[in-house]
Every structure is written in C-alpha cells, then in structure tokens.
Scaffold this motif. Structure first.
Motif, PDB file in Angstrom:
ATOM      1  N   ARG A 186      -3.846   3.925  -0.548  1.00 27.26           N
ATOM      2  CA  ARG A 186      -4.498   2.791  -1.493  1.00 27.26           C
ATOM      3  C   ARG A 186      -3.386   1.537  -1.633  1.00 27.26           C
ATOM      4  O   ARG A 186      -2.369   1.632  -1.392  1.00 27.26           O
ATOM      5  CB  ARG A 186      -4.404   3.657  -2.894  1.00 27.26           C
ATOM      6  CG  ARG A 186      -5.201   4.908  -2.783  1.00 27.26           C
ATOM      7  CD  ARG A 186      -6.714   4.953  -2.335  1.00 27.26           C
ATOM      8  NE  ARG A 186      -7.427   3.871  -3.192  1.00 27.26           N
ATOM      9  CZ  ARG A 186      -8.588   3.502  -3.018  1.00 27.26           C
ATOM     10  NH1 ARG A 186      -9.173   4.033  -1.751  1.00 27.26           N
ATOM     11  NH2 ARG A 186      -9.301   2.725  -3.803  1.00 27.26           N
ATOM     12  N   ILE A 187      -4.163   0.540  -2.124  1.00 29.27           N
ATOM     13  CA  ILE A 187      -3.332  -0.566  -2.557  1.00 29.27           C
ATOM     14  C   ILE A 187      -2.651  -0.247  -3.930  1.00 29.27           C
ATOM     15  O   ILE A 187      -3.205  -0.008  -4.856  1.00 29.27           O
ATOM     16  CB  ILE A 187      -4.411  -1.702  -2.823  1.00 29.27           C
ATOM     17  CG1 ILE A 187      -5.097  -2.116  -1.401  1.00 29.27           C
ATOM     18  CG2 ILE A 187      -3.750  -3.119  -3.182  1.00 29.27           C
ATOM     19  CD1 ILE A 187      -6.215  -2.885  -1.360  1.00 29.27           C
ATOM     20  N   ILE A 188      -1.332  -0.900  -3.931  1.00 31.46           N
ATOM     21  CA  ILE A 188      -0.704  -0.738  -5.339  1.00 31.46           C
ATOM     22  C   ILE A 188      -0.296  -2.112  -5.899  1.00 31.46           C
ATOM     23  O   ILE A 188       0.397  -1.799  -6.974  1.00 31.46           O
ATOM     24  CB  ILE A 188       0.746   0.387  -5.147  1.00 31.46           C
ATOM     25  CG1 ILE A 188       1.604  -0.194  -3.711  1.00 31.46           C
ATOM     26  CG2 ILE A 188       0.179   1.846  -4.771  1.00 31.46           C
ATOM     27  CD1 ILE A 188       2.812   0.338  -3.768  1.00 31.46           C
ATOM     28  N   ASP A 189      -0.292  -3.193  -4.984  1.00 32.55           N
ATOM     29  CA  ASP A 189       0.244  -4.431  -5.456  1.00 32.55           C
ATOM     30  C   ASP A 189      -0.571  -5.281  -4.615  1.00 32.55           C
ATOM     31  O   ASP A 189      -0.891  -5.282  -3.413  1.00 32.55           O
ATOM     32  CB  ASP A 189       1.854  -4.571  -5.101  1.00 32.55           C
ATOM     33  CG  ASP A 189       2.196  -5.973  -5.633  1.00 32.55           C
ATOM     34  OD1 ASP A 189       1.889  -6.496  -6.587  1.00 32.55           O
ATOM     35  OD2 ASP A 189       3.480  -6.181  -5.194  1.00 32.55           O
ATOM     36  N   HIS A 223      -5.085  -9.483   8.937  1.00 28.52           N
ATOM     37  CA  HIS A 223      -6.193  -8.596   9.233  1.00 28.52           C
ATOM     38  C   HIS A 223      -6.122  -7.107   8.633  1.00 28.52           C
ATOM     39  O   HIS A 223      -7.045  -6.643   8.366  1.00 28.52           O
ATOM     40  CB  HIS A 223      -6.406  -8.402  10.795  1.00 28.52           C
ATOM     41  CG  HIS A 223      -5.087  -7.957  11.373  1.00 28.52           C
ATOM     42  ND1 HIS A 223      -4.050  -8.592  11.711  1.00 28.52           N
ATOM     43  CD2 HIS A 223      -4.986  -6.693  12.056  1.00 28.52           C
ATOM     44  CE1 HIS A 223      -3.159  -7.787  12.211  1.00 28.52           C
ATOM     45  NE2 HIS A 223      -3.577  -6.519  12.232  1.00 28.52           N
ATOM     46  N   PHE A 224      -4.741  -6.926   8.546  1.00 30.71           N
ATOM     47  CA  PHE A 224      -4.367  -5.608   7.905  1.00 30.71           C
ATOM     48  C   PHE A 224      -4.725  -5.637   6.462  1.00 30.71           C
ATOM     49  O   PHE A 224      -5.300  -4.567   6.126  1.00 30.71           O
ATOM     50  CB  PHE A 224      -2.960  -5.372   8.054  1.00 30.71           C
ATOM     51  CG  PHE A 224      -2.492  -4.006   7.849  1.00 30.71           C
ATOM     52  CD1 PHE A 224      -2.821  -3.056   8.869  1.00 30.71           C
ATOM     53  CD2 PHE A 224      -1.658  -3.724   6.785  1.00 30.71           C
ATOM     54  CE1 PHE A 224      -2.155  -1.491   8.264  1.00 30.71           C
ATOM     55  CE2 PHE A 224      -1.272  -2.692   6.430  1.00 30.71           C
ATOM     56  CZ  PHE A 224      -1.678  -1.569   7.290  1.00 30.71           C
ATOM     57  N   ASP A 225      -4.347  -6.515   5.738  1.00 29.41           N
ATOM     58  CA  ASP A 225      -4.821  -6.553   4.316  1.00 29.41           C
ATOM     59  C   ASP A 225      -6.079  -6.694   4.201  1.00 29.41           C
ATOM     60  O   ASP A 225      -6.653  -5.947   3.292  1.00 29.41           O
ATOM     61  CB  ASP A 225      -3.932  -7.867   3.543  1.00 29.41           C
ATOM     62  CG  ASP A 225      -2.574  -7.919   3.705  1.00 29.41           C
ATOM     63  OD1 ASP A 225      -1.707  -6.988   3.167  1.00 29.41           O
ATOM     64  OD2 ASP A 225      -1.912  -8.518   4.394  1.00 29.41           O
ATOM     65  N   MET A 249       0.893  -1.135   0.051  1.00 34.99           N
ATOM     66  CA  MET A 249       0.069   0.082  -0.062  1.00 34.99           C
ATOM     67  C   MET A 249       0.830   1.376   0.017  1.00 34.99           C
ATOM     68  O   MET A 249       2.028   1.346   0.250  1.00 34.99           O
ATOM     69  CB  MET A 249      -0.960  -0.026   1.073  1.00 34.99           C
ATOM     70  CG  MET A 249      -2.176  -0.737   1.084  1.00 34.99           C
ATOM     71  SD  MET A 249      -1.662  -2.722   1.479  1.00 34.99           S
ATOM     72  CE  MET A 249      -1.715  -2.687   3.153  1.00 34.99           C
ATOM     73  N   THR A 250       0.223   2.534  -0.204  1.00 38.98           N
ATOM     74  CA  THR A 250       0.826   3.637  -0.319  1.00 38.98           C
ATOM     75  C   THR A 250       0.956   4.206   1.080  1.00 38.98           C
ATOM     76  O   THR A 250       1.484   5.243   1.386  1.00 38.98           O
ATOM     77  CB  THR A 250      -0.053   4.612  -0.896  1.00 38.98           C
ATOM     78  OG1 THR A 250      -1.291   4.961  -0.294  1.00 38.98           O
ATOM     79  CG2 THR A 250      -0.179   4.351  -2.442  1.00 38.98           C
ATOM     80  N   GLU A 289      -2.415 -11.865  -9.754  1.00 40.01           N
ATOM     81  CA  GLU A 289      -1.594 -10.625  -9.064  1.00 40.01           C
ATOM     82  C   GLU A 289      -1.686  -9.775 -10.014  1.00 40.01           C
ATOM     83  O   GLU A 289      -2.092  -9.699 -11.400  1.00 40.01           O
ATOM     84  CB  GLU A 289       0.022 -11.148  -8.784  1.00 40.01           C
ATOM     85  CG  GLU A 289       0.590 -11.585 -10.015  1.00 40.01           C
ATOM     86  CD  GLU A 289       1.978 -11.918  -9.655  1.00 40.01           C
ATOM     87  OE1 GLU A 289       2.692 -11.342  -8.786  1.00 40.01           O
ATOM     88  OE2 GLU A 289       2.616 -13.221 -10.162  1.00 40.01           O
ATOM     89  N   ALA A 290      -1.761  -8.445  -9.561  1.00 43.17           N
ATOM     90  CA  ALA A 290      -1.852  -7.341 -10.201  1.00 43.17           C
ATOM     91  C   ALA A 290      -1.057  -6.040  -9.571  1.00 43.17           C
ATOM     92  O   ALA A 290      -1.176  -6.009  -8.516  1.00 43.17           O
ATOM     93  CB  ALA A 290      -3.332  -6.912 -10.438  1.00 43.17           C
ATOM     94  N   LEU A 291      -0.674  -5.075 -10.376  1.00 44.37           N
ATOM     95  CA  LEU A 291      -0.265  -3.900  -9.918  1.00 44.37           C
ATOM     96  C   LEU A 291      -1.129  -2.901 -10.174  1.00 44.37           C
ATOM     97  O   LEU A 291      -1.819  -2.892 -11.259  1.00 44.37           O
ATOM     98  CB  LEU A 291       1.176  -3.408 -10.705  1.00 44.37           C
ATOM     99  CG  LEU A 291       2.439  -4.342 -10.428  1.00 44.37           C
ATOM    100  CD1 LEU A 291       3.551  -3.960 -11.642  1.00 44.37           C
ATOM    101  CD2 LEU A 291       2.965  -4.425  -9.209  1.00 44.37           C
ATOM    102  N   VAL A 292      -1.424  -2.020  -9.111  1.00 44.42           N
ATOM    103  CA  VAL A 292      -2.505  -1.035  -9.343  1.00 44.42           C
ATOM    104  C   VAL A 292      -1.945   0.404  -9.360  1.00 44.42           C
ATOM    105  O   VAL A 292      -1.015   0.952  -8.544  1.00 44.42           O
ATOM    106  CB  VAL A 292      -3.354  -0.938  -7.946  1.00 44.42           C
ATOM    107  CG1 VAL A 292      -4.599  -0.068  -8.269  1.00 44.42           C
ATOM    108  CG2 VAL A 292      -3.810  -2.416  -7.985  1.00 44.42           C
TER     109      VAL A 292
END
Length: 173
Positions: free
Chosen positions: A20-23, A103-105, A11-12, A40-43
């Motif tokens: 935000r989520i980036i990966d 839990h964090f994710d 995340m950022t 899997e994806a890069l955001v």
C-alpha cells in the motif's frame, strides 16, 4: 503550455496488488518547472499487514513508519482530497505524470486509487530516461544527495535532477 503532475509515493513494498501507499506527494508545474500547486499526505496503513520486510526496515530507519502510525490519514480520505485537489487545479484537463521511474508510482496509484486515472494522460515524463540518455552521452551523473525516502523530498530532487540533465544536454553539439 503543458501541465506536469510530478508525483512520488512511498509504499509498504514493491507489489502494487498487495502493498500500500503510505506517503504521497504531488507538485503541478508548467514547462518552466516552477510549482504552482502542492499536495502531500501521509496515509495510515496497518502496521501488521502488507509490509515487505525490506520496506518496513527502510521506513523504520527513516522514521516514516512511526510517523504514519501517529499522523497518517485514512486512505479513502486522502484519495478524496487528492481528487478534489486535482479538480481544483487542473479541472478536466489531462496532466502528464512526471518523476523518477514514475511508471512505478503510476502503477500503484492507478491500481489502488482508480479515481485519479481520469486526470492522467497516457504520456509521462520520466527523469530516469533522461538520465540514461545523458550518461550515455558522457554527461556526468547528477550529484545531489539523495533524499531520505519521503515523497515530497523525492519530487523536489527529481525536478532538480531533470533541470540538471536538460541544461547539460543543451550544451551538446
């Protein structure tokens, strides 16, 4: 057999309301812990908005910051792909989320991508809980080198760590 959705996000920052989520990466396993499906994806995220300084420096150092700017996909598209992947691989079944401090994710994913919540059981398998218990029993700490802050690498590491602690706990009297 139980389905486990091993998930990890980069995340950022640490605030799931403003960062935000980036990966994102996911592996599906059964009880045998052998992956049978992978996502899997890069955001892409704006390089000027929503970055905590520590996270930005860490991801710049690892190369992930530049990679998401060059190869990151539209976030809504990534969510749609993830939902399709889940529908294809688990249908209407609920999966147990699994990972290290998962839990964090989960907090990020449910807050920012509520479309995936219907696939998640209320239960999760947290490797860090096994680690705390095992170390309290005198079991030596898992010694594999930590990955360089990429989601799929982190999941693969978590599964290996979980397998290690399970094996060591079974040896206890």
């Amino acid at each position: 057999m139980t389905d486990y959705l091993w998930a990890d996000c980069e995340m950022t920052g640490l605030d799931n309301k403003n960062c935000r989520i980036i990966d994102v990466a996911c592996l599906l396993t059964k009880d045998d812990l052998v992956p049978y499906a992978k996502f899997e994806a890069l955001v892409y995220q704006n390089p000027h908005v929503g970055w905590e300084q520590v996270a930005r420096e860490m991801h710049e150092k690892s190369g992930l910051f530049d990679l998401i700017q060059e190869e990151g996909l539209d976030e809504r598209g990534v969510v749609a792909e993830l939902v399709f992947w889940l529908k294809t691989n688990v249908g209407r079944n609920l999966v147990n989320l699994a990972g290290n401090s998962v839990h964090f994710d989960r907090g990020f994913m449910v807050e920012q991508w509520p479309e995936i919540k219907p696939f998640l059981s209320h239960r999760h398998l947290d490797v860090s809980s096994f680690k705390i218990y095992a170390e309290g029993q005198g079991i030596k700490k898992f010694s594999a080198t930590m990955p360089a802050h990429r989601a799929m690498d982190d999941i693969e590491h978590s599964i290996k760590e979980f397998q290690y602690y399970l094996s060591e706990l079974k040896k206890l009297p």
